[in-house]
Design an enzyme around this catalytic site. Structure first.
Site, short mmCIF file in Angstrom:
data_model
loop_
_atom_site.label_atom_id
_atom_site.label_comp_id
_atom_site.label_asym_id
_atom_site.label_seq_id
_atom_site.Cartn_x
_atom_site.Cartn_y
_atom_site.Cartn_z
N LYS A 1 5.90 11.91 -5.02
CA LYS A 1 7.13 12.62 -5.39
C LYS A 1 6.74 13.56 -6.54
CE LYS A 1 11.60 13.25 -5.05
NZ LYS A 1 12.26 13.84 -3.87
N ASP B 1 10.42 11.40 0.29
CA ASP B 1 11.66 11.50 1.07
C ASP B 1 11.39 12.17 2.42
OD1 ASP B 1 11.09 13.78 -0.41
OD2 ASP B 1 13.16 14.21 -0.98
N ASP C 1 7.66 -0.87 5.55
CA ASP C 1 8.73 -1.54 6.29
C ASP C 1 9.34 -0.58 7.30
OD1 ASP C 1 8.47 -3.91 4.83
OD2 ASP C 1 10.64 -4.20 4.68
N TYR D 1 5.87 -1.55 -10.32
CA TYR D 1 5.90 -3.00 -10.15
C TYR D 1 5.39 -3.72 -11.40
CZ TYR D 1 6.86 -3.52 -5.12
OH TYR D 1 7.44 -3.57 -3.89
N ASP E 1 5.49 0.20 -0.27
CA ASP E 1 6.33 -0.93 0.12
C ASP E 1 7.42 -0.46 1.07
OD1 ASP E 1 7.37 -3.60 0.00
OD2 ASP E 1 8.92 -2.86 -1.37
C1 IPM Z 1 5.50 -6.81 0.39
C2 IPM Z 1 6.68 -7.53 -0.19
C3 IPM Z 1 6.44 -7.80 -1.67
C4 IPM Z 1 6.29 -6.45 -2.35
C5 IPM Z 1 7.49 -8.68 -2.35
C6 IPM Z 1 7.66 -9.99 -1.67
C7 IPM Z 1 7.20 -8.86 -3.80
O1 IPM Z 1 7.85 -6.82 0.04
O2 IPM Z 1 4.38 -7.36 0.33
O3 IPM Z 1 5.68 -5.72 0.91
O4 IPM Z 1 7.30 -5.84 -2.72
O5 IPM Z 1 5.17 -6.00 -2.52
MG MG Z 2 7.60 -5.12 1.25
#
Ligand code: IPM
Ligand code: MG
Length: 372
Positions: A189, A221, A249, A142, A245
């Site tokens: 990884k 993975d 999700d 990042y 990240d």
């Molecule tokens: C998160 C979001 C952020 C990230 C974005 C909005 C930059 O997806 O906080 O998970 O990738 O960290």
């Molecule tokens: Mg995110």
């Protein structure tokens, strides 16, 4: 306790869900005799519109002079679909994380008993899942150097980690495991990436300081697969920025809605609390956005200041709302008129009337903000 809270509600559904967290925090302040002072500032696309800067100085200054930050959401499709945009809303959040040194992002993932049937995963697979993800937040790909060749045909993002960056979050993950089920899983990884091999080496060395914690390793993975095959195997997951990240999700599917996942981003000096979901622009202003992730982020804020009873009160209110189906449409198949704001009203009302044992379907007047 007196707390100055910076409110950066941001884009899309950010403001409407953050309003509910504030409502709930105000109810807590009243009930427990605290003084919470809220001050708002712009971030993200709304800040670009107003000041051509996703993180104006005034916003950063407010954050630095506050005790904690309540963050909403960030992002706008007009930037997502324009790869050549030089200024992007997300830069505001990334800069904020970096400037405030928020190196540890903690994302709890739970399967609520009352919501087991809301997940597309089988109830018997997800039941009793209780994971705490420790995602490194200010390093890795990042923040490494970004390059685009002059002809625009070659690009690169550098992924770099130092021992120090790995150690400081690993300590937090091990300490968290000591208060939980005593297990840390490092997701990396290491079969391919040099940075991952450094993570394994450093984390393995630190483990000797935590003899009561078991450490295991998973390639990312495989971890992505294990997360939905057998999520109960995880206690604390420790991982780098990008993997965290993605994995978080994915993990949100276990809870039944990404609208439930809260997070805390902490450093040595500052702390920020935000739902993990994005700005969900399609839902903006429709009253359908789930405020629970934001409300649970407020509970994490209270926990950060050791206000455990207060945080527990919020969590109990949230569980009650889930049980009674006082939830937004992402989770609700019974009522179609429960808005973002009504969920906030219900949980705030619960806090003001915690002993009202008569709360049930028939005496909740969904058209009003109060329990009658
Ligand atoms: C998160 C979001 C952020 C990230 C974005 C909005 C930059 O997806 O906080 O998970 O990738 O960290
Ligand atoms: Mg995110």
């Amino acid at each position: 306790m007196k707390l100055n809270i910076a409110v950066l509600s941001g884009d899309g559904i950010g403001p409407e869900v953050t309003d509910q967290a504030i409502k709930v925090l105000k109810a807590i302040a009243l009930e427990f005799d605290h003084a919470f002072l809220f001050k708002e500032a712009l971030v993200g696309a709304v800040a670009i519109d107003a000041h051509n800067n996703p993180l104006p100085d005034a916003t950063l200054d407010l954050c630095k002079s506050s005790d904690a930050i309540l963050f909403g959401a960030i992002g706008d499709p007009k930037y997502d679909n324009n790869p050549s945009a030089l200024v992007r809303p997300e830069q505001g959040l990334l800069k904020l994380r970096k400037e405030l040194g928020l190196f540890a992002n903690i994302r709890p993932v739970r399967a609520y008993d009352t919501l087991l049937d809301k997940s597309p995963l089988k109830a018997e697979i997800i039941a009793d899942t209780d994971i705490s993800i420790y995602r490194e937040l200010t390093g890795g790909i990042y923040f490494g150097e970004k390059k685009l060749s002059d002809d625009g045909n070659t690009a690169s993002d550098l992924c770099e980690y130092s021992r120090y960056e790995i150690e400081r979050i690993a300590h937090l993950a091990f300490k968290a495991a000591q208060t939980r089920r005593h297990k840390v899983t490092l997701v990396d990884k290491a079969n391919v990436l040099e940075t991952s091999r450094l993570w394994r080496k450093v984390v393995t060395e630190l483990k000797s300081e935590y003899p009561d914690v078991a450490l295991d390793f998973l390639f990312v993975d495989n971890a992505a697969m294990q997360m939905i095959l057998n999520p109960r195997q995880f206690d604390v997951i420790l991982t780098e920025n990008l993997f965290g990240d993605v994995i978080s999700d994915e993990a949100s599917v276990i809870g039944g809605s990404i609208g439930l996942l809260a997070s805390a981003s902490v450093g040595d000096k500052y702390a920020l609390f935000e739902p993990i979901h994005g700005s969900y622009p399609q839902a903006t202003g429709k009253g359908i956005a789930n405020p629970i992730a934001s409300i649970l982020s407020a509970a994490m804020l209270l926990e950060h200041f050791e206000l455990h009873d207060e945080a527990e009160m919020i969590r109990t209110g949230v569980e009650k709302s889930l049980k009674l189906n006082i939830t937004t449409p992402d989770l609700n198949s019974i009522y179609d008129n429960v808005t973002t704001s009504k969920v906030g009203d219900f949980i705030a009302d619960f806090i003001s009337n915690p002993n009202d044992t008569s709360i049930n379907f028939s005496n909740i007047h969904l058209g009003q903000s109060t329990i009658i």
